[in-house]
Scaffold this motif. Structure first.
Motif, PDB file in Angstrom:
ATOM      1  N   LEU A 561     -42.021   9.557  43.014  1.00 53.33           N
ATOM      2  CA  LEU A 561     -41.414   8.787  44.368  1.00 53.33           C
ATOM      3  C   LEU A 561     -42.352   7.808  44.939  1.00 53.33           C
ATOM      4  CD1 LEU A 561     -39.644  12.085  45.748  1.00 53.33           C
ATOM      5  CD2 LEU A 561     -38.437   9.951  44.940  1.00 53.33           C
ATOM      6  N   ASN A 562     -43.522   7.913  44.467  1.00 51.10           N
ATOM      7  CA  ASN A 562     -44.822   7.204  45.280  1.00 51.10           C
ATOM      8  C   ASN A 562     -44.757   5.794  44.508  1.00 51.10           C
ATOM      9  OD1 ASN A 562     -47.068   6.096  46.082  1.00 51.10           O
ATOM     10  ND2 ASN A 562     -48.509   7.953  45.538  1.00 51.10           N
ATOM     11  N   PRO A 563     -44.519   4.653  45.195  1.00 57.95           N
ATOM     12  CA  PRO A 563     -44.282   3.257  44.313  1.00 57.95           C
ATOM     13  C   PRO A 563     -45.722   2.814  44.583  1.00 57.95           C
ATOM     14  CG  PRO A 563     -43.902   3.256  46.893  1.00 57.95           C
ATOM     15  CD  PRO A 563     -44.114   4.675  46.521  1.00 57.95           C
ATOM     16  N   HIS A 564     -46.859   3.518  44.056  1.00 54.30           N
ATOM     17  CA  HIS A 564     -48.158   2.890  43.635  1.00 54.30           C
ATOM     18  C   HIS A 564     -48.158   2.263  42.563  1.00 54.30           C
ATOM     19  CE1 HIS A 564     -48.404   6.642  41.325  1.00 54.30           C
ATOM     20  NE2 HIS A 564     -49.253   6.049  40.798  1.00 54.30           N
ATOM     21  N   ILE A 565     -49.232   1.502  42.070  1.00 53.35           N
ATOM     22  CA  ILE A 565     -49.113   0.612  41.014  1.00 53.35           C
ATOM     23  C   ILE A 565     -50.499   1.099  40.210  1.00 53.35           C
ATOM     24  CG2 ILE A 565     -49.481  -1.728  39.821  1.00 53.35           C
ATOM     25  CD1 ILE A 565     -47.923  -2.717  42.235  1.00 53.35           C
ATOM     26  N   SER A 566     -50.424   1.165  38.594  1.00 54.08           N
ATOM     27  CA  SER A 566     -51.552   1.160  38.144  1.00 54.08           C
ATOM     28  C   SER A 566     -51.454   0.027  37.001  1.00 54.08           C
ATOM     29  CB  SER A 566     -51.982   2.543  37.505  1.00 54.08           C
ATOM     30  OG  SER A 566     -50.719   3.268  36.763  1.00 54.08           O
ATOM     31  N   TYR A 567     -52.616  -0.073  36.424  1.00 53.92           N
ATOM     32  CA  TYR A 567     -52.673  -1.263  35.233  1.00 53.92           C
ATOM     33  C   TYR A 567     -53.075  -0.637  34.023  1.00 53.92           C
ATOM     34  CZ  TYR A 567     -51.980  -3.997  39.469  1.00 53.92           C
ATOM     35  OH  TYR A 567     -51.485  -4.738  40.327  1.00 53.92           O
ATOM     36  N   ILE A 568     -52.354  -1.121  32.934  1.00 48.61           N
ATOM     37  CA  ILE A 568     -52.522  -0.730  31.577  1.00 48.61           C
ATOM     38  C   ILE A 568     -53.468  -1.919  31.049  1.00 48.61           C
ATOM     39  CG2 ILE A 568     -51.789   0.198  29.582  1.00 48.61           C
ATOM     40  CD1 ILE A 568     -49.127   1.438  31.026  1.00 48.61           C
ATOM     41  N   ASP A 569     -52.911  -2.946  31.105  1.00 51.30           N
ATOM     42  CA  ASP A 569     -53.447  -4.435  30.646  1.00 51.30           C
ATOM     43  C   ASP A 569     -52.926  -5.394  31.471  1.00 51.30           C
ATOM     44  OD1 ASP A 569     -51.048  -5.128  29.549  1.00 51.30           O
ATOM     45  OD2 ASP A 569     -51.464  -4.469  27.643  1.00 51.30           O
ATOM     46  N   ASN A 570     -53.253  -6.893  31.084  1.00 45.39           N
ATOM     47  CA  ASN A 570     -52.943  -8.025  31.886  1.00 45.39           C
ATOM     48  C   ASN A 570     -51.248  -8.129  32.177  1.00 45.39           C
ATOM     49  OD1 ASN A 570     -55.737  -8.728  32.646  1.00 45.39           O
ATOM     50  ND2 ASN A 570     -55.872  -9.537  30.458  1.00 45.39           N
ATOM     51  N   TYR A 571     -50.827  -7.529  30.963  1.00 44.21           N
ATOM     52  CA  TYR A 571     -49.280  -7.633  31.029  1.00 44.21           C
ATOM     53  C   TYR A 571     -48.388  -6.587  31.325  1.00 44.21           C
ATOM     54  CZ  TYR A 571     -50.674 -12.232  29.278  1.00 44.21           C
ATOM     55  OH  TYR A 571     -51.219 -13.531  29.116  1.00 44.21           O
ATOM     56  N   THR A 572     -49.221  -5.121  31.498  1.00 45.27           N
ATOM     57  CA  THR A 572     -48.445  -4.166  31.456  1.00 45.27           C
ATOM     58  C   THR A 572     -48.960  -3.384  32.769  1.00 45.27           C
ATOM     59  OG1 THR A 572     -48.393  -3.803  29.250  1.00 45.27           O
ATOM     60  CG2 THR A 572     -47.677  -1.936  30.360  1.00 45.27           C
ATOM     61  N   SER A 573     -48.043  -2.752  33.652  1.00 47.53           N
ATOM     62  CA  SER A 573     -48.365  -1.800  34.651  1.00 47.53           C
ATOM     63  C   SER A 573     -47.477  -0.690  34.894  1.00 47.53           C
ATOM     64  CB  SER A 573     -48.248  -2.896  36.183  1.00 47.53           C
ATOM     65  OG  SER A 573     -46.829  -3.214  36.493  1.00 47.53           O
ATOM     66  N   GLY A 576     -44.251   4.095  40.621  1.00 47.55           N
ATOM     67  CA  GLY A 576     -43.353   5.023  40.925  1.00 47.55           C
ATOM     68  C   GLY A 576     -41.983   4.403  41.366  1.00 47.55           C
ATOM     69  N   ASN A 577     -41.093   5.358  41.818  1.00 46.72           N
ATOM     70  CA  ASN A 577     -39.941   4.598  42.324  1.00 46.72           C
ATOM     71  C   ASN A 577     -39.342   5.490  43.447  1.00 46.72           C
ATOM     72  OD1 ASN A 577     -37.307   3.815  42.824  1.00 46.72           O
ATOM     73  ND2 ASN A 577     -36.798   4.220  40.670  1.00 46.72           N
ATOM     74  N   PRO A 578     -39.105   5.153  44.646  1.00 46.98           N
ATOM     75  CA  PRO A 578     -38.929   5.970  45.754  1.00 46.98           C
ATOM     76  C   PRO A 578     -37.464   6.213  46.005  1.00 46.98           C
ATOM     77  CG  PRO A 578     -39.640   3.841  46.658  1.00 46.98           C
ATOM     78  CD  PRO A 578     -39.861   3.752  45.197  1.00 46.98           C
ATOM     79  N   TYR A 579     -36.622   5.514  45.012  1.00 45.86           N
ATOM     80  CA  TYR A 579     -35.248   5.434  45.263  1.00 45.86           C
ATOM     81  C   TYR A 579     -34.756   6.516  44.216  1.00 45.86           C
ATOM     82  CZ  TYR A 579     -36.391   1.804  48.263  1.00 45.86           C
ATOM     83  OH  TYR A 579     -36.907   0.803  49.419  1.00 45.86           O
ATOM     84  N   LEU A 580     -35.245   7.320  43.431  1.00 46.29           N
ATOM     85  CA  LEU A 580     -34.972   8.212  42.485  1.00 46.29           C
ATOM     86  C   LEU A 580     -33.781   9.273  43.235  1.00 46.29           C
ATOM     87  CD1 LEU A 580     -37.967   8.866  40.388  1.00 46.29           C
ATOM     88  CD2 LEU A 580     -36.094   7.481  39.761  1.00 46.29           C
ATOM     89  N   THR A 581     -32.943   9.615  42.293  1.00 46.59           N
ATOM     90  CA  THR A 581     -31.932  10.509  42.718  1.00 46.59           C
ATOM     91  C   THR A 581     -31.949  11.848  41.798  1.00 46.59           C
ATOM     92  OG1 THR A 581     -30.117   9.319  41.716  1.00 46.59           O
ATOM     93  CG2 THR A 581     -30.414   8.997  43.912  1.00 46.59           C
ATOM     94  N   PRO A 582     -31.409  13.021  42.242  1.00 49.47           N
ATOM     95  CA  PRO A 582     -31.718  13.942  41.350  1.00 49.47           C
ATOM     96  C   PRO A 582     -30.895  13.834  39.985  1.00 49.47           C
ATOM     97  CG  PRO A 582     -31.308  14.902  43.282  1.00 49.47           C
ATOM     98  CD  PRO A 582     -31.103  13.231  43.515  1.00 49.47           C
ATOM     99  N   GLU A 583     -31.258  14.427  38.873  1.00 46.71           N
ATOM    100  CA  GLU A 583     -30.084  14.625  37.892  1.00 46.71           C
ATOM    101  C   GLU A 583     -29.592  15.751  37.304  1.00 46.71           C
ATOM    102  OE1 GLU A 583     -31.750  15.343  33.129  1.00 46.71           O
ATOM    103  OE2 GLU A 583     -32.828  13.914  34.427  1.00 46.71           O
TER     104      GLU A 583
END
Length: 797
Positions: A561-573, A576-583
């Motif tokens: 739920l945490n919308p933080h960003i992490s970087y894998i390479d220059n074109y990929t990050s 999170g998604n704070p708008y998720l709902t239960p499955e």
């Protein structure tokens, strides 16, 4: 639902009116028909000789009379010093006679150890015994879980029977962890500390409704000696890089007081090779080679005390601490190629170091009292959890044109600290009636608060500058109130278990950034019924038909739920998604057991609003990809499973699982349907003189994983162990992925987007391990401490 509640209520009312007097009688004699006085008599259910429900001592003439919960057949064991044990079947109302023979092999000081099978099938779960399994040598609990039939562990996610959303418990205590935090904890918990792992694909109402992929319960070793006792262990593994793990356990009991403590330390270095290709805008072709090296250090502490207030009640308190520091350094080379216009070709080279630290602390309180002679009990559990985590990511990139001439470079970094506080309290009461039926009910409260923040900066002329526009704070509050009723009994010639659980969830996510403050409050109530029916098909009770249904949900992991960003390479990050709902998932299962050995199961699961970590192109910049958890439509799985154990010779045992399924993942942006075959096989060879050899292998032709299809997963492990010094010292040698087949290939799908990838990590390695057990004193049985926070632990990250 109304019909279900009426049936449940009528059964509960009728059960309270049945109180039969049920006894087992018999006499113990030697082979000369002379009475054997003061022998130990133990009674167990007909399908188990390991879990005794009652016991008694014979009188001076070798006679006994024992009251049992219900009418039926029981297995009764007679034990006398100098004689071999004997087990016979006795029916209530009838008498059973024992004729014990002298034990010719009995010595004045001998230790007899009963070896459990690698896999055991119980009515509601599968049990994989770890303690004497050489295949588990040097493995983490995460790796050991992957040895279980029908279980796949991939990139920190656990799948049971093709379903994600699996939650993890330790000694019945739900871990309030998920994602990296759960992976770190399970990495620090080594197989040397584990007795068995239980796979509960369809948990009853007593358990939290959380976990559409079922529950995995890790049972730690219990010390059974009065006084001071424990064990120490050490493992060294060598693949391309080395790994070490070591730890110690201590237990002390005197009188009513018991103390225990354990410490584990794990250090490992690994590599990750990832290759990717995909289409690019304007008919370009993207290809990337990522090469990473990681260093992981984990420590775990578990300590506490138990106090027997009386024979019927005890109090326990325990503390668990898990501390990890994970460092990863990725180097990525990305080529953008335009076959029709090479002048637009470009290359980027990047260095992406990251560091993740987490401190997990949990204090638990456990009180239990037995309220009558039949074993009815009340249990109160409470836990307080504090989890700190911080991720530091940095991206250093250089860009080159089609002539490989330098164009420019960029450097930026972010910090994402997180702090979670969770309080849980759980009260349970179970009433056992004389006819063997039982009624359980209870309630639970869970209060969670999480504070997340993200701070971004970039390098400008050798000075770091804050990027205020990207900074944000995300606070999350969640309150859950739950209650359940669960009935076990016998009706219409069937063993039945009916349960109903209700959970009310209230939550608020608050995102604060330069755009202002956004609140996202939600509240929902859900009912989760469960039904289990067992019909015995023969008089011996060795053949049976099982039918089950239950409904469960999968809440988003806190970190998802945490919308933080992490970087894998220059074109990929990743973010999170704070708008998720239960499955939500409905599961149906029909199972046939033959000779109490062979299991054949047909199952169907239907999940809606499925949470998956998907690879998707960014809306505003199609050149870039984002890995993000999303609610991706529905998943339908039809599955057939056959479990076939075979004792080939006295020294060779094989256990095999064949699983055939059709998996269909349906979402707005993709529609994937595949026929999947999985074969798992384990071989155990008892070679005598303390030597044993184990081999385990699995093969998957393919599997759907989020919006990806992975192809041809194959792995083989081999191990040998030898015990010395009256079984106190165990020496193990194990080889993981001995054929080097752990490379994974697959393809991601999203609308017209396709991403091909292959990945190789350090799975092939050889491990040497030593375990030494020591003890001083007389036998006692350690308390198995439960906790109230099973669901919440699994969601922390």
């Amino acid at each position: 639902m109304k019909t279900f509640i009426i049936i449940l209520s009528s059964i509960l009312i009728s059960s309270s009116t049945v109180f039969g007097q049920n006894v087992l009688k018999g006499t113990v004699q030697n082979t000369d028909h002379n009475p054997l006085p003061f022998c130990a008599i133990s009674v167990s259910q007909k399908d188990s000789t390991e879990h005794y429900i009652t016991s008694k001592i014979t009188d001076s003439l070798g006679n006994f009379t024992i009251e049992v919960p219900a009418v039926g057949k029981y297995l009764v064991r007679a034990t006398a010093v100098g004689y071999a044990d004997q087990v016979i079947e006795i029916t209530t109302g009838a008498s059973g006679n024992f004729y014990l023979s002298h034990d010719a092999h009995q010595l004045s000081d001998v230790s007899v150890t009963a070896k459990k099978p690698l896999i055991e099938r119980k009515p509601d779960r599968l049990v994989m015994n770890i303690e004497n399994n050489p295949l588990a040598t040097g493995k983490s609990s995460m790796e050991a879980i992957g040895l279980a039939p029908g279980v796949l562990v991939r990139d920190g996610q656990i799948m049971v029977n093709g379903m994600t959303g699996t939650r993890v418990m330790v000694n019945g205590k739900l871990l309030k962890l998920s994602g990296d935090d759960l992976t770190n904890y399970l990495t620090s918990l080594r197989s040397d500390e584990i007795e068995s792992i239980q796979i509960i694909a369809h948990p009853p109402a007593e358990y939290d409704a959380e976990g559409s992929g079922g529950l995995i319960n890790i049972i730690l070793k219990k010390q059974t000696q009065l006084g001071l006792n424990g064990s120490v262990y050490g493992n060294y593994a060598q693949g391309k890089y080395p790994e070490t793990s070591q730890g110690a356990q201590l237990n002390f009991k005197k009188g009513k007081l018991g103390l225990f403590a354990s410490y584990a330390y794990n250090w490992e270095k690994g590599f990750n090779k990832l290759n990717q290709t995909r289409s690019f805008p304007d008919d370009g072709i993207y290809s990337a080679q990522n090469r990473g090296i990681s260093w992981d250090k984990n420590q775990r502490i578990h300590t506490g005390a138990t106090f027997d207030i009386s024979q019927k009640q005890y109090l326990a308190i325990d503390y668990t601490g898990s501390f990890s520091n994970d460092v990863e350094q990725f180097k990525a080379t990305t080529l953008i190629n335009y076959p029709d216009d090479p002048s637009h070709n470009s290359t980027s080279k990047g260095y992406f170091p990251s560091n993740y630290r987490s401190d997990y602390n949990d204090i638990g309180l456990n009180y239990q009292i037995t309220t009558d002679t039949l074993g009815s009990s009340f249990t109160l559990l409470s836990d307080y959890t504090l989890n700190h985590g911080q991720s530091n990511n940095e991206a250093n990139s250089s860009f080159y044109d089609n002539n490989n001439q330098f164009v420019n470079d960029t450097t930026f970094k972010n910090q994402t600290p997180s702090k979670a506080k969770i309080f849980t309290a759980d009260g349970k009461f179970k009433k056992i009636f004389k006819n063997g039926s039982s009624l359980g009910f209870g309630s639970k409260v869970s209060i969670t608060t999480i504070h997340n923040a993200a701070f971004f900066s970039y390098l400008d002329q050798n000075n770091w500058q804050a990027n205020e526009d990207q900074n944000f704070i995300y606070n999350y509050k969640e309150n859950i109130v739950a209650g359940y009723a669960n009935y076990n009994g016998h009706l219409l010639g069937m063993d039945i278990q009916l349960g109903l659980r209700g959970e009310n969830t209230s939550l608020t996510g608050t995102l604060s950034d330069t755009a202002g403050i956004q609140k996202n409050p939600k509240s929902y109530f859900s009912l989760f019924p469960s039904i289990y029916l067992v019909k015995q098909l023969n008089k011996e009770g060795t053949n049976s038909l099982n039918i089950s249904y239950n409904r469960r949900l999968n809440r988003p992991g806190f970190s998802s739920l945490n919308p933080h960003i992490s970087y894998i390479d220059n074109y990929t990050s990743g973010r999170g998604n704070p708008y998720l709902t239960p499955e939500f998932t409905n599961s149906y299962e029909l199972s046939y057991t033959l000779h109490n050995k062979y299991i054949f199961t047909a199952a169907y699961t239907d999940s809606k609003d499925v949470i998956n970590n998907a690879i998707i192109p960014e809306k505003n910049d199609p050149e870039k990809m984002t890995q993000q958890p999303i609610n991706s439509g529905a998943t339908k799985i039809w599955m057939f499973t056959a479990f076939v154990p075979v004792q080939i010779t006295k020294w060779w045992m094989t256990q095999n699982t064949l699983q055939l399924s059709n998996q269909h993942a349906i979402a707005e942006a993709f529609d994937l349907q595949e026929n999947i075959a999985m074969l798992q096989s384990s071989q155990i060879f008892q070679l005598g003189k303390g030597y044993s050899v184990s081999a385990s292998a699995y093969y998957l032709n393919k599997i759907i994983f989020a919006n990806a299809v992975l192809h041809h997963l194959f792995n083989t492990d081999l191990a040998i162990q030898k015990k010395f010094f009256n079984n106190k010292l165990t020496v193990k040698l194990a080889g993981g992925d001995i054929f080097g087949t752990s490379k994974v290939k697959g393809k991601f799908f999203y609308n017209d987007f396709r991403l091909n990838f292959d990945q190789l990590q350090q799975k092939q390695k050889i491990t040497f391990g030593l375990t030494y057990n020591f003890n001083l004193g007389k036998a006692f049985k350690a308390k198995a401490i439960q906790s109230s926070n099973a669901e919440e632990k699994s969601r922390l990250k």
